[in-house]
Design a protein around this motif. Structure first.
Motif, PDB file in Angstrom:
ATOM      1  N   UNK A 106      27.444   5.581  37.224  1.00  6.35           N
ATOM      2  CA  UNK A 106      27.530   4.476  38.181  1.00  6.35           C
ATOM      3  C   UNK A 106      26.593   4.713  39.359  1.00  6.35           C
ATOM      4  N   UNK A 107      26.088   3.623  39.931  1.00  7.42           N
ATOM      5  CA  UNK A 107      25.199   3.747  41.084  1.00  7.42           C
ATOM      6  C   UNK A 107      26.053   3.962  42.335  1.00  7.42           C
ATOM      7  N   UNK A 108      25.509   4.716  43.282  1.00  3.47           N
ATOM      8  CA  UNK A 108      26.241   5.000  44.519  1.00  3.47           C
ATOM      9  C   UNK A 108      25.403   4.524  45.708  1.00  3.47           C
ATOM     10  N   UNK A 109      26.027   4.362  46.885  1.00  8.57           N
ATOM     11  CA  UNK A 109      25.235   3.926  48.040  1.00  8.57           C
ATOM     12  C   UNK A 109      24.199   4.983  48.419  1.00  8.57           C
ATOM     13  N   UNK A 110      22.945   4.561  48.543  1.00  2.69           N
ATOM     14  CA  UNK A 110      21.871   5.501  48.892  1.00  2.69           C
ATOM     15  C   UNK A 110      21.205   5.019  50.186  1.00  2.69           C
ATOM     16  N   UNK A 111      21.033   5.949  51.119  1.00  2.00           N
ATOM     17  CA  UNK A 111      20.354   5.660  52.384  1.00  2.00           C
ATOM     18  C   UNK A 111      18.837   5.810  52.141  1.00  2.00           C
ATOM     19  N   UNK A 112      18.172   4.681  51.943  1.00  2.00           N
ATOM     20  CA  UNK A 112      16.756   4.733  51.533  1.00  2.00           C
ATOM     21  C   UNK A 112      15.822   5.260  52.615  1.00  2.00           C
ATOM     22  N   UNK A 145      21.161   0.929  49.619  1.00  2.00           N
ATOM     23  CA  UNK A 145      21.152   0.178  48.355  1.00  2.00           C
ATOM     24  C   UNK A 145      22.006   0.941  47.329  1.00  2.00           C
ATOM     25  N   UNK A 146      22.534   0.238  46.322  1.00  2.00           N
ATOM     26  CA  UNK A 146      23.227   0.954  45.255  1.00  2.00           C
ATOM     27  C   UNK A 146      22.182   1.634  44.381  1.00  2.00           C
ATOM     28  N   UNK A 147      22.310   2.934  44.193  1.00  2.00           N
ATOM     29  CA  UNK A 147      21.267   3.611  43.420  1.00  2.00           C
ATOM     30  C   UNK A 147      21.666   4.985  42.946  1.00  2.00           C
ATOM     31  N   UNK A 148      20.728   5.606  42.235  1.00  2.00           N
ATOM     32  CA  UNK A 148      20.886   6.989  41.806  1.00  2.00           C
ATOM     33  C   UNK A 148      19.908   7.786  42.670  1.00  2.00           C
ATOM     34  N   UNK A 149      20.422   8.598  43.618  1.00  2.00           N
ATOM     35  CA  UNK A 149      19.524   9.219  44.592  1.00  2.00           C
ATOM     36  C   UNK A 149      18.434  10.081  43.956  1.00  2.00           C
ATOM     37  N   UNK A 237      11.114   2.635  34.197  1.00  2.00           N
ATOM     38  CA  UNK A 237      12.456   2.774  33.622  1.00  2.00           C
ATOM     39  C   UNK A 237      13.525   2.868  34.703  1.00  2.00           C
ATOM     40  N   UNK A 238      13.234   3.688  35.717  1.00  2.00           N
ATOM     41  CA  UNK A 238      14.215   3.878  36.792  1.00  2.00           C
ATOM     42  C   UNK A 238      14.422   2.568  37.546  1.00  2.00           C
ATOM     43  N   UNK A 239      13.318   1.876  37.831  1.00  2.00           N
ATOM     44  CA  UNK A 239      13.429   0.616  38.565  1.00  2.00           C
ATOM     45  C   UNK A 239      14.236  -0.401  37.742  1.00  2.00           C
ATOM     46  N   UNK A 240      13.987  -0.463  36.449  1.00  2.00           N
ATOM     47  CA  UNK A 240      14.767  -1.370  35.589  1.00  2.00           C
ATOM     48  C   UNK A 240      16.249  -1.041  35.655  1.00  2.00           C
ATOM     49  N   UNK A 241      16.528   0.261  35.612  1.00  2.00           N
ATOM     50  CA  UNK A 241      17.925   0.677  35.640  1.00  2.00           C
ATOM     51  C   UNK A 241      18.608   0.216  36.924  1.00  2.00           C
ATOM     52  N   UNK A 242      17.826   0.085  38.001  1.00  2.00           N
ATOM     53  CA  UNK A 242      18.386  -0.377  39.277  1.00  2.00           C
ATOM     54  C   UNK A 242      18.276  -1.904  39.409  1.00  2.00           C
ATOM     55  N   UNK A 243      17.966  -2.563  38.343  1.00  2.00           N
ATOM     56  CA  UNK A 243      17.776  -4.025  38.316  1.00  2.00           C
ATOM     57  C   UNK A 243      16.729  -4.468  39.343  1.00  2.00           C
ATOM     58  N   UNK A 244      15.739  -3.622  39.546  1.00  2.00           N
ATOM     59  CA  UNK A 244      14.690  -3.961  40.513  1.00  2.00           C
ATOM     60  C   UNK A 244      13.406  -4.359  39.807  1.00  2.00           C
ATOM     61  N   UNK A 245      12.346  -4.506  40.604  1.00  2.00           N
ATOM     62  CA  UNK A 245      11.041  -4.867  40.046  1.00  2.00           C
ATOM     63  C   UNK A 245       9.982  -3.935  40.611  1.00  2.00           C
TER      64      UNK A 245
END
Ligand code: ADP
Length: 265
Positions: A106-112, A145-149, A237-245
């Motif tokens: 699961x993605x967790x809150x990440x301080x970008x 953002x929700x993510x994998x740090x 791949x990582x960006x796709x996993x985060x539903x990003x572009x």
């Protein structure tokens, strides 16, 4: 389109009835082709440094056995080629880990903002070595953002390393984070994390292919700077996993900008 056609006799006693099944095999065939291409490319990528290694080892055992200067030179080449193979194996592992992990953890809150500053701090010594200047711009307020740090760190690391490798020496590299919270114009797109360089840029026809595994604009240059051809495939791949572009803009002679756009939930 490739079809697989099969027929089965499904007649009840004394009647004639045949069931004909058409299966669309296009996706299966394409997946097979992608795998075959990948294995062929990978074999080539491993074969090249291995051939060099074996050649230089042979020379060290034979003709260069008693030549001190040649030995030092050849050992340096051997170390470099072995290092290249180690990079390749590391990148392959990253890629397969990202693929295996897709949607699982699961993605967790990440301080970008904090993540960006920390990645830049880690890369600072390497930048200094390459005489590149890293400029960072992050908003004062937190951007979460929700993510994998670990994976987001890798995205930013790969993009900054590319800017250092291909961005021309002595130039500025700008890393910037913008959030729709502070820039309402971005509201519909999301958080943008971008890396810009002032290098030679990339011709337009290469851009759609940059995220393919082992695709390089200039294979010789990529090898020279220690590239594996997998960096942007991992990013994608990582960006796709985060539903990003991933947005790539480039102007030949002026530079490139790689922007990761992440949804804010
Ligand atoms: P590599 O390991 O070869 O760097 P990548 O997948 O990271 O592989 O990048 C693919 C190719 O895209 C590189 O070989 C290079 O030709 C091109 N490229 C990537 N980033 C940049 C950049 N900032 N400027 C110019 N070309 C770039």
């Amino acid at each position: 389109t490739t079809w697989r056609v099969s027929a089965r006799d499904v007649a009840p006693k004394g009647r004639r009835r045949v069931l004909v099944v058409f299966e669309d095999m296009t996706a299966v065939e394409e997946a097979g082709q992608i795998r075959r291409d990948f294995v062929a490319n990978l074999s080539h990528e491993l074969r090249t440094p291995l051939t060099a290694l074996l050649g230089f080892v042979e020379t060290l055992r034979g003709p260069a056995k008693d030549d001190e200067a040649a030995r030092a030179r050849f050992l340096a080449i051997i170390a470099r080629e072995a290092q290249r193979m180690a990079h390749l194996v590391d990148d392959l592992l990253s890629l397969s880990r990202v693929e295996a992990d897709e949607r699982r953890r699961p993605l967790e809150p990440v301080d970008l903002g904090a993540l960006t500053s920390s990645v830049v701090a880690t890369l600072e010594p390497l930048a200094r070595q390459k005489e590149a200047h890293l400029q960072v711009e992050v908003p004062e307020a937190k951007v979460i953002v929700p993510g994998d740090p670990g994976q987001l760190r890798q995205v930013l690391t790969n993009l900054i390393e590319n800017a250092m490798k291909y961005g021309g020496s002595g130039e500025d590299i700008e890393v910037s984070l913008t959030s729709p919270e502070f820039q309402p114009a971005l509201r519909r797109s999301g958080v943008c994390l971008s890396v810009s360089d002032h290098g030679p840029g990339i011709a337009a026809h290469h851009i759609p292919r940059l995220t393919e595994r082992f695709y390089r604009v200039d294979a010789h240059r990529s090898r020279e700077v220690g590239g594996t051809g997998l960096g942007l495939a991992i990013v994608k791949h990582i960006v796709n996993r985060h539903r990003g572009r991933l947005r790539i803009e480039s102007a030949v002679g002026h530079g490139s900008r790689f922007t990761v756009v992440l949804p804010v939930d």
